[in-house]
Design a protein around this motif. Sequence first.
Motif, PDB file in Angstrom:
ATOM      1  N   GLY A 251       0.916  -1.322  -0.510  1.00  6.08           N
ATOM      2  CA  GLY A 251      -0.031   0.160  -0.033  1.00  6.08           C
ATOM      3  C   GLY A 251       0.674   1.115   0.393  1.00  6.08           C
ATOM      4  N   ARG A 252       2.165   0.872  -0.830  1.00  2.32           N
ATOM      5  CA  ARG A 252       3.456   1.988  -0.090  1.00  2.32           C
ATOM      6  C   ARG A 252       3.018   2.554  -2.322  1.00  2.32           C
ATOM      7  NH1 ARG A 252       2.445   0.276   4.487  1.00  2.32           N
ATOM      8  NH2 ARG A 252       4.666  -0.336   5.515  1.00  2.32           N
ATOM      9  N   VAL A 253       2.574   3.774  -2.579  1.00  2.00           N
ATOM     10  CA  VAL A 253       2.543   4.028  -3.620  1.00  2.00           C
ATOM     11  C   VAL A 253       3.347   5.799  -4.045  1.00  2.00           C
ATOM     12  CG1 VAL A 253       1.618   2.676  -4.636  1.00  2.00           C
ATOM     13  CG2 VAL A 253       0.888   5.149  -4.030  1.00  2.00           C
ATOM     14  N   THR A 254       3.789   6.435  -4.507  1.00  2.00           N
ATOM     15  CA  THR A 254       4.053   6.914  -5.567  1.00  2.00           C
ATOM     16  C   THR A 254       4.037   8.395  -6.233  1.00  2.00           C
ATOM     17  OG1 THR A 254       6.550   6.701  -4.373  1.00  2.00           O
ATOM     18  CG2 THR A 254       6.621   8.883  -5.328  1.00  2.00           C
ATOM     19  N   ILE A 255       3.186   9.028  -6.649  1.00  2.00           N
ATOM     20  CA  ILE A 255       2.726   9.689  -7.957  1.00  2.00           C
ATOM     21  C   ILE A 255       3.397  10.661  -7.712  1.00  2.00           C
ATOM     22  CG2 ILE A 255       0.187  10.021  -8.446  1.00  2.00           C
ATOM     23  CD1 ILE A 255      -0.981   7.468  -7.143  1.00  2.00           C
ATOM     24  N   GLY A 256       3.194  11.492  -8.720  1.00  2.00           N
ATOM     25  CA  GLY A 256       3.237  13.340  -8.501  1.00  2.00           C
ATOM     26  C   GLY A 256       5.245  13.855  -7.774  1.00  2.00           C
ATOM     27  N   GLY A 257       5.989  12.387  -7.712  1.00  2.00           N
ATOM     28  CA  GLY A 257       6.561  12.806  -6.464  1.00  2.00           C
ATOM     29  C   GLY A 257       6.567  12.792  -5.309  1.00  2.00           C
ATOM     30  N   THR A 258       5.063  12.469  -4.844  1.00  2.00           N
ATOM     31  CA  THR A 258       4.503  12.494  -2.713  1.00  2.00           C
ATOM     32  C   THR A 258       4.864  10.926  -3.117  1.00  2.00           C
ATOM     33  OG1 THR A 258       3.550  14.297  -3.241  1.00  2.00           O
ATOM     34  CG2 THR A 258       3.179  12.813  -1.807  1.00  2.00           C
ATOM     35  N   HIS A 259       4.924  10.454  -1.863  1.00  2.00           N
ATOM     36  CA  HIS A 259       4.923   9.583  -1.468  1.00  2.00           C
ATOM     37  C   HIS A 259       3.815   9.044  -0.326  1.00  2.00           C
ATOM     38  CE1 HIS A 259       6.184   5.278  -0.973  1.00  2.00           C
ATOM     39  NE2 HIS A 259       6.152   5.476   0.350  1.00  2.00           N
TER      40      HIS A 259
ATOM     41  N   SER B 153       6.485  14.577   3.192  1.00  2.00           N
ATOM     42  CA  SER B 153       5.770  13.292   1.612  1.00  2.00           C
ATOM     43  C   SER B 153       6.445  13.241   0.783  1.00  2.00           C
ATOM     44  CB  SER B 153       4.669  13.710   2.093  1.00  2.00           C
ATOM     45  OG  SER B 153       4.332  13.518   3.441  1.00  2.00           O
ATOM     46  N   ARG B 154       7.262  14.919   0.036  1.00  2.00           N
ATOM     47  CA  ARG B 154       7.382  15.076  -1.610  1.00  2.00           C
ATOM     48  C   ARG B 154       8.929  14.552  -1.404  1.00  2.00           C
ATOM     49  NH1 ARG B 154       4.795  17.543  -4.945  1.00  2.00           N
ATOM     50  NH2 ARG B 154       6.725  17.885  -6.210  1.00  2.00           N
ATOM     51  N   LEU B 155       9.215  13.774  -2.154  1.00  2.00           N
ATOM     52  CA  LEU B 155      10.034  12.807  -1.956  1.00  2.00           C
ATOM     53  C   LEU B 155      11.237  14.248  -2.182  1.00  2.00           C
ATOM     54  CD1 LEU B 155       9.587   8.910  -3.580  1.00  2.00           C
ATOM     55  CD2 LEU B 155       9.834  10.145  -1.291  1.00  2.00           C
ATOM     56  N   ALA B 156      11.520  15.096  -3.081  1.00  2.00           N
ATOM     57  CA  ALA B 156      13.064  16.221  -3.508  1.00  2.00           C
ATOM     58  C   ALA B 156      12.590  16.746  -1.991  1.00  2.00           C
ATOM     59  CB  ALA B 156      12.046  16.922  -4.585  1.00  2.00           C
ATOM     60  N   GLU B 157      11.573  17.241  -1.590  1.00  2.00           N
ATOM     61  CA  GLU B 157      11.895  17.700  -0.095  1.00  2.00           C
ATOM     62  C   GLU B 157      12.644  17.192   0.828  1.00  2.00           C
ATOM     63  OE1 GLU B 157       8.091  19.389   0.421  1.00  2.00           O
ATOM     64  OE2 GLU B 157       7.886  20.983  -1.267  1.00  2.00           O
ATOM     65  N   TYR B 158      11.333  15.485   0.841  1.00  2.00           N
ATOM     66  CA  TYR B 158      12.666  14.598   1.717  1.00  2.00           C
ATOM     67  C   TYR B 158      14.142  14.541   2.173  1.00  2.00           C
ATOM     68  CZ  TYR B 158      14.036  10.391   3.591  1.00  2.00           C
ATOM     69  OH  TYR B 158      14.280   8.941   4.304  1.00  2.00           O
ATOM     70  N   VAL B 159      14.773  14.244   0.339  1.00  2.00           N
ATOM     71  CA  VAL B 159      15.912  14.339   0.377  1.00  2.00           C
ATOM     72  C   VAL B 159      16.869  15.578   0.759  1.00  2.00           C
ATOM     73  CG1 VAL B 159      17.774  14.673  -1.519  1.00  2.00           C
ATOM     74  CG2 VAL B 159      15.618  12.705  -1.685  1.00  2.00           C
ATOM     75  N   GLU B 160      16.228  17.203   0.548  1.00  2.00           N
ATOM     76  CA  GLU B 160      16.355  18.176   0.802  1.00  2.00           C
ATOM     77  C   GLU B 160      16.626  17.700   2.655  1.00  2.00           C
ATOM     78  OE1 GLU B 160      15.519  22.567   1.118  1.00  2.00           O
ATOM     79  OE2 GLU B 160      15.479  21.427  -0.665  1.00  2.00           O
ATOM     80  N   GLU B 161      15.161  17.827   3.512  1.00  2.00           N
ATOM     81  CA  GLU B 161      15.054  17.710   4.615  1.00  2.00           C
ATOM     82  C   GLU B 161      16.351  16.534   5.119  1.00  2.00           C
ATOM     83  OE1 GLU B 161      12.489  16.206   7.804  1.00  2.00           O
ATOM     84  OE2 GLU B 161      11.386  16.139   5.869  1.00  2.00           O
TER      85      GLU B 161
END
Length: 481
Positions: free
Chosen positions: A152-160, A188-196
């Motif tokens: 039940g884990r999916v990524t859509i539009g860059g958000t997990h 939750s947005r993966l690009a922002e998660y990477v920055e965080e």
Amino acid sequence: MNVIESELLAGYPPEVEIAAREVAASVVASGRTLVVLDDDPTGTQSVADLPVLTRWSAEDFEWAFAQQASAVYVLTNTRSLDPAEAEKRNREVVRNALSAAGGEALGFVSRSDSTLRGHFPLEPEVIADELAQASGVHTDAVVIVPAFPDAGRVTIGGTHYMRDGSGGLTPVAETEFAQDATFGFRSSRLAEYVEEKSGGRYPARDVIVLDLNVIRGGAGAIADALDRAAGGAPAVADIVTENDLRALALGLAEAERRGKTLLYRVGPPFVRGRIGQEVRAPLTADEAFAGRAPGPGGGLVVIGSHVGLTTRQFDVLRAEHPSARVVELQVRELMRNMTSSAGIGFESLDPVVAEVVAALAEGDVILHTSRTLMRTDSAAASLQIARTVSAGLVHVVRRTLAQRAPRFVIAKGGITSSDVASEGLQIRHAIVRGPMLPGIVSLWEPVGGPATGIPYVVFPGNVGDDRSLLDVVRVLATVHP
């Protein structure tokens, strides 16, 4: 904030049907073996018939490579370690794998949690650095794929997201997993998660996003999107279905054919998709016991995870398997004894061992830690508590095995299942035979050592529904001498 999955997907192309054999052919063409550094053993839940190591000397890798599989799993258990220890372990694994390979082509995967908990970006950076030092290979991109559709884990539009079971999606940062005492996060947005998680070293604006338009646009589109990647640039990928994983696999293979060196930071099903394995049906009882008659007595279920789902699964198992003996390891008492000036330590667990051994003669045993989670405001101190409790469980399992072999062993939770495998059951080499539930719970066949002949089930804390643990126990308990 929940969103509707179908509404999010309406703006993207439909998935493209891709046969697993098409991906497998690209793996054969590359001649590359994937070395999967698994930060706890639950990452094997989506694959079948692959070797697993809990030790990583060059000799261990030689055994694994001799199995001639497309991928080899190495149980590093780094999620239970502090950053310095995790770095050291990753370096050892990469160095020894390269030594054992003798020049044969390897690819490296850093397998971590589908809910984004773990040592990131530390682990892929360490792997990249060690590759550069040991072999002069420089990594162009770290491809981040946490999706785990089976769970039940999916990524859509860059958000997990996490699915809620009724068509809705919850951003993963709004779930209990983001509140993890050691590996918590806000994005939750993966690009922002990477920055965080990188402290700003990788700004969100620089992260390459492979959204569903790219993933479903063909291998060339994926490779094109990675053409500009250099210097270990992070790239994040949308994934909703198994076909998306296979599409990504073909695109990554094309990027590598063009000369890109890629590392992967991923959730469990990525490896299955990347090597072109079919989705295997759950094992039957006969398959789980490899066609052998199981030993007498009962099986052992070890529960260390404290997430809410695990506790609910435990409650269902206890209620609907009333013949099983329930034995509690009291965490506060253990911690008090471990810090006692009297030096009691694990000796206080002798009565627990005796109770488990005696009960196994009659039937199944559920060994669990007390359900009140001990934690502190310090991530390091919370991790140390978890490690001490896991060591206590390991002590009980190891002492039990020396006196009476269980019919089967199920370990619930990441750190728990790792330590029970490598220290409690003393498994050094194993073959993951396949899932006990569709894509989310794996069974290992130990190769050599005192656990030979005992099916070992690795059951993550955060997967399945409330009845899933009971379902697995019932499969393994259906065969009686």
